[in-house]
Design a protein around this motif. Structure first.
Motif, PDB file in Angstrom:
ATOM      1  N   SER A   6      40.856  25.596  43.922  1.00  0.00           N
ATOM      2  CA  SER A   6      40.898  26.380  42.707  1.00  0.00           C
ATOM      3  C   SER A   6      41.267  25.470  41.548  1.00  0.00           C
ATOM      4  CB  SER A   6      41.880  27.533  42.836  1.00  0.00           C
ATOM      5  OG  SER A   6      43.170  27.035  43.072  1.00  0.00           O
ATOM      6  N   ILE A   7      41.517  26.044  40.433  1.00  0.00           N
ATOM      7  CA  ILE A   7      41.529  25.264  39.212  1.00  0.00           C
ATOM      8  C   ILE A   7      42.938  25.130  38.663  1.00  0.00           C
ATOM      9  CG2 ILE A   7      40.756  25.316  36.827  1.00  0.00           C
ATOM     10  CD1 ILE A   7      38.173  26.479  37.828  1.00  0.00           C
ATOM     11  N   LYS A  27      38.095  32.400  41.614  1.00  0.00           N
ATOM     12  CA  LYS A  27      38.287  30.954  41.448  1.00  0.00           C
ATOM     13  C   LYS A  27      39.365  30.694  40.419  1.00  0.00           C
ATOM     14  CE  LYS A  27      33.571  29.833  42.583  1.00  0.00           C
ATOM     15  NZ  LYS A  27      32.403  30.368  41.877  1.00  0.00           N
ATOM     16  N   TYR A  28      39.537  31.629  39.529  1.00  0.00           N
ATOM     17  CA  TYR A  28      40.636  31.494  38.573  1.00  0.00           C
ATOM     18  C   TYR A  28      41.363  32.819  38.418  1.00  0.00           C
ATOM     19  CZ  TYR A  28      43.414  30.456  34.496  1.00  0.00           C
ATOM     20  OH  TYR A  28      44.464  30.288  33.638  1.00  0.00           O
ATOM     21  N   THR A  44      35.220  35.457  37.950  1.00  0.00           N
ATOM     22  CA  THR A  44      35.244  34.093  38.493  1.00  0.00           C
ATOM     23  C   THR A  44      35.273  34.086  40.009  1.00  0.00           C
ATOM     24  OG1 THR A  44      37.658  33.931  38.530  1.00  0.00           O
ATOM     25  CG2 THR A  44      36.569  33.342  36.481  1.00  0.00           C
TER      26      THR A  44
END
Lengths: 117, 117
Positions: A3-4, A42-43, A39
DNA sequence: AATGGTGTTATGACTGTCGTACTACGACTG
DNA sequence: CAGTCGTAGTACGACAGTCATAACACCATT
């Protein structure tokens, strides 16, 4: 870890929020859900980050708050709507994103999709 | 204003530096020049940001410093070279960038190139 | 009665960047 | 030969955005 990190997305939290507010007024919890969904998880924005973004952006005149005097029950929510100034800020951020992409990509090596090492 | 705010590029300073160090060992002043050139002056890294990135990354084991005992004159420089760990970190960051692009682009509206409003 | 989802706020810490300022050396120039 | 410019780096304190942690409050379901 796929992930970010927040340092990377930092500076785009506001943009994301404003994008969603351009579609319709909304409130914290909903925004956070929408970011998660859009997302594909993912975020996921942290609560504190989100709400502090709200107060900052309201102070800057990018958004305005109003209470949901919804007929119904006692769910207290604070809604936000985007202002003209906020729309302009958003558009600027979009332009900046294009630039940023260009800049960063000079420093990124793409891995071979069929690499053989 | 058509350059890039630091909040936006934050989290990619390290990546940029490491990219350049992957090509050859280098030192602060040169790195800063290269970033400037590569981005056509769209992004100019601040000295303090750069040098504090060096110390941070050395502490993290991503780079190693060595003095230039260059035969010649008294120009004192501190060179840095990237470590294996640094290379891995860089590669991770590149992967993260791909993800980040995807994520952010969900929230960006592209303006019509021949917009008519 | 307890849990889980909804919805928000408070507090204090941390990290990376920045503004400002300073040191130092060499080369060129008026 | 004093001044300026380019090169090269360091110190210090401030700031902004994010985060961890925690708490409060309401409602529905089990």
């Amino acid at each position: 870890m796929n992930s970010i990190s927040s340092d990377v997305i930092r500076g785009y939290n506001d943009t994301m929020i404003l994008y969603l507010l351009m579609q319709r007024p909304s409130y914290g919890y909903e925004i956070s859900k929408q970011i998660k969904q859009l997302t594909q998880e993912k975020y996921i924005i942290k609560e504190t980050t989100l709400y502090s973004a709200f107060t900052r952006m309201e102070k800057n005149g990018y958004i305005e708050s109003f209470s949901s005097d919804e007929e119904g029950s006692g769910k207290r929510r604070t809604y936000y709507r985007i202002t003209e100034s906020g729309k302009n800020f958003y558009k600027e951020k979009c332009r900046e994103w294009i630039l940023t992409k260009e800049v960063v990509e000079h420093f990124i090596l793409k891995e071979e999709p069929y690499g053989n090492n």
